[in-house]
Every structure is written in C-alpha cells, then in structure tokens.
Design a protein around this motif. Sequence first.
Motif, PDB file in Angstrom:
ATOM      1  N   PRO A 252      43.872  50.391  44.349  1.00 34.86           N
ATOM      2  CA  PRO A 252      43.284  49.054  44.523  1.00 34.86           C
ATOM      3  C   PRO A 252      43.714  48.112  43.403  1.00 34.86           C
ATOM      4  CG  PRO A 252      41.638  50.786  44.801  1.00 34.86           C
ATOM      5  CD  PRO A 252      42.849  51.453  44.263  1.00 34.86           C
ATOM      6  N   GLN A 253      43.742  46.840  43.732  1.00 38.69           N
ATOM      7  CA  GLN A 253      44.141  45.819  42.772  1.00 38.69           C
ATOM      8  C   GLN A 253      42.950  44.921  42.459  1.00 38.69           C
ATOM      9  OE1 GLN A 253      47.255  45.719  41.325  1.00 38.69           O
ATOM     10  NE2 GLN A 253      47.647  47.610  42.475  1.00 38.69           N
ATOM     11  N   PRO A 254      42.749  44.559  41.201  1.00 37.82           N
ATOM     12  CA  PRO A 254      41.635  43.664  40.866  1.00 37.82           C
ATOM     13  C   PRO A 254      41.953  42.229  41.283  1.00 37.82           C
ATOM     14  CG  PRO A 254      42.925  44.145  38.909  1.00 37.82           C
ATOM     15  CD  PRO A 254      43.519  44.981  40.010  1.00 37.82           C
ATOM     16  N   SER A 255      40.908  41.465  41.548  1.00 35.14           N
ATOM     17  CA  SER A 255      41.110  40.071  41.932  1.00 35.14           C
ATOM     18  C   SER A 255      41.533  39.221  40.743  1.00 35.14           C
ATOM     19  CB  SER A 255      39.812  39.513  42.547  1.00 35.14           C
ATOM     20  OG  SER A 255      38.732  39.647  41.626  1.00 35.14           O
ATOM     21  N   HIS A 256      41.115  39.619  39.543  1.00 33.62           N
ATOM     22  CA  HIS A 256      41.486  38.900  38.315  1.00 33.62           C
ATOM     23  C   HIS A 256      41.944  39.932  37.282  1.00 33.62           C
ATOM     24  CE1 HIS A 256      39.819  35.173  39.891  1.00 33.62           C
ATOM     25  NE2 HIS A 256      38.698  35.824  40.179  1.00 33.62           N
ATOM     26  N   PRO A 257      43.245  40.217  37.208  1.00 34.50           N
ATOM     27  CA  PRO A 257      43.729  41.225  36.250  1.00 34.50           C
ATOM     28  C   PRO A 257      43.775  40.694  34.815  1.00 34.50           C
ATOM     29  CG  PRO A 257      45.572  40.295  37.477  1.00 34.50           C
ATOM     30  CD  PRO A 257      44.320  39.678  38.055  1.00 34.50           C
ATOM     31  N   TRP A 258      42.600  40.571  34.218  1.00 31.64           N
ATOM     32  CA  TRP A 258      42.542  40.084  32.840  1.00 31.64           C
ATOM     33  C   TRP A 258      43.190  41.107  31.908  1.00 31.64           C
ATOM     34  CZ3 TRP A 258      41.357  35.302  33.460  1.00 31.64           C
ATOM     35  CH2 TRP A 258      40.400  34.903  34.412  1.00 31.64           C
ATOM     36  N   PRO A 259      43.926  40.671  30.902  1.00 27.42           N
ATOM     37  CA  PRO A 259      44.569  41.624  29.963  1.00 27.42           C
ATOM     38  C   PRO A 259      43.568  42.544  29.275  1.00 27.42           C
ATOM     39  CG  PRO A 259      45.524  39.433  29.729  1.00 27.42           C
ATOM     40  CD  PRO A 259      44.337  39.280  30.631  1.00 27.42           C
ATOM     41  N   ALA A 260      42.403  42.010  28.906  1.00 28.72           N
ATOM     42  CA  ALA A 260      41.408  42.857  28.234  1.00 28.72           C
ATOM     43  C   ALA A 260      40.891  43.950  29.165  1.00 28.72           C
ATOM     44  CB  ALA A 260      40.249  41.989  27.729  1.00 28.72           C
ATOM     45  N   MET A 261      40.710  43.622  30.445  1.00 27.79           N
ATOM     46  CA  MET A 261      40.225  44.614  31.404  1.00 27.79           C
ATOM     47  C   MET A 261      41.283  45.693  31.651  1.00 27.79           C
ATOM     48  SD  MET A 261      38.796  43.992  35.278  1.00 27.79           S
ATOM     49  CE  MET A 261      37.498  42.905  34.666  1.00 27.79           C
ATOM     50  N   LEU A 262      42.563  45.300  31.745  1.00 27.76           N
ATOM     51  CA  LEU A 262      43.630  46.281  31.932  1.00 27.76           C
ATOM     52  C   LEU A 262      43.756  47.198  30.720  1.00 27.76           C
ATOM     53  CD1 LEU A 262      46.383  44.091  33.644  1.00 27.76           C
ATOM     54  CD2 LEU A 262      44.931  45.827  34.711  1.00 27.76           C
ATOM     55  N   GLN A 263      43.542  46.664  29.528  1.00 24.23           N
ATOM     56  CA  GLN A 263      43.592  47.505  28.341  1.00 24.23           C
ATOM     57  C   GLN A 263      42.444  48.508  28.322  1.00 24.23           C
ATOM     58  OE1 GLN A 263      46.023  47.675  25.993  1.00 24.23           O
ATOM     59  NE2 GLN A 263      44.854  49.458  25.305  1.00 24.23           N
TER      60      GLN A 263
END
Length: 288
Positions: free
Chosen positions: A158-169
């Motif tokens: 699944p892909q997030p609707s808002h791939p924020w850099p902090a969330m990906l980290q």
Amino acid sequence: MDTENPSAPARPQSRIPGKNHPDGQPVAGVIHDHVRHTENFTVIGNDLAQHPELSLLAIGLACYIQSVRRGTAVDIKTLAARFPEGPTRIAAALRELETHGYLRRTRERTSTGRIVTRTVSCNRPGHRGAREQAARRPARRTAPDEPAPRKRRLPAVPQPSHPWPAMLQTALDVLAGLRRHDPRLLLSATEAEHLAPGVAAWLERDLTPTAVRHALTANLPDEPLVRPAALLAHRLTAQLPPPPPVRAPAQPPAVRHPLQNCEGCDRAFRAPEPGRCRDCRTGLPEAA
C-alpha cells in the motif's frame, strides 16, 4: 588271550565348546529373541534401518515419522518437545532425510496468508510414485549459455496518501528493528525501501510503530523463511487496517456581544450596538 589296547580312550571325550561354531570360534554379537507382531506395528525397511550414510538420529527420526498416523505434526518445534534432542540436531536430521529422499517438504500458503510446511514421508526413495511426481515437474534448461534466473520481484505494498519524509523514516526504523524480534526478518536496504511506503500507510491510519511491529512479527511460521520481505509485503497488504473515522469539523464559538447600558432603564445588557434592553423594547407602543 585278549590284551587291552593302550591307545584306545578310556571314555568318550566331550566336544570342545569352541568347535560348536563352524569357524571354531564362540558365538558373538547380537542374538535375536523376536516375537511376531500381529497389531500395533510398523514395517521398516533395512535400507533405512541399516543406511550407511544416515546418522543414528536421522534413522530413528525416520522410523518415528513412518510410525505415526497421517496428519501428525512433525515440525521441528513439535519434535523438539517430544524428544530430548534440541531443535538444531532435529533440524539437521530432517535435512539428512530430505537429502536422501526419505522426506519431501514443500511450503504452501493457506487462505489466511500463513505459510505452512507440508511433509511427505517416503519409506522407499525412488519408488514409482516419487518418479512420477518428478516427471511431472517441468524440466529446466541446462544449456551453458543459459542466463541466471531472475530474482522474483516483491509484491506491491500500500502507498500512503501523503508520503512525508519523517513518516517514511519512521517506517524504515520499524523495518530495521524487526530483526531484533526475529533474526529471520533481516532485510536488505533495497527490500526496506520497497516496504517502507506500506508501513507508512499503516502509520498514516493512526497506528503506532509498536502496533505495526507486532502485526508484522506475530504468528510467524516455525520453519526458515525463504523470502521474509515477500511475507512482510503480503501482510502489509492483506492486513491493512481501515482508515480512521472522519472527525466532524468543530463548531465556531458563539459570538459574545459587549455589555450596553439600556437607554430607557439604564440596565446593562449584551447587544452589538447601544439601544434599549428587551423589556424596554417590549413596553414601547410600536412594539405592540
């Protein structure tokens, strides 16, 4: 007159015990005291019981597996709880039996997504059934110029609707920490980058990193994981939780007007502009 023969033996001599054996040696080794079984027995071939290459633990384990009923669990964890040998020795013995054809183990995925191992016990490797099963398998090309088999791609996540850099980290940190809970979940950097958006999609749905970690590591199979990244990708997709409920927008606070002095009775009341209070406005003739 008869004379006694001095060379004749006075009495018959007993046979020397050592000459009872044809080779002139006493009987040595095992002596079988067998009773014919008529119930509760298993036929074990001498090719297994006297196998020249199998270890004694592997032979005994094969005899046990051939004696149990169909459907009995024979995984490493169950066998380690049944016998005093540890999981390491039992796993090595199972690999011996698999190498010599006495066991066939295949991994299958159930309808719930869990990977289980199907074990087939064979009391005579190379018999007709095994040859037929091998014949049904597609033959692989053996040409010298055959390219190396391509590595299978990982399933989509699944892909997030808002791939924020902090969330990906944060998602990468969750994936990197899985090996502390289970060493089999050691991922490469490429695999972690592929799975990170799927973890971010979970975090985006109001789940904590601890909850995501627990969902990915719970109820893992006991056998070795061939493709741990593919298993995690399947769980991220199949067990994706629903989005959080939409919160109703907050109502704006009611307007609080300033205090005014009534022009008729000089009583204080709240109104946007100066004037008369409600009682004074009710008493006016035009209000009637």
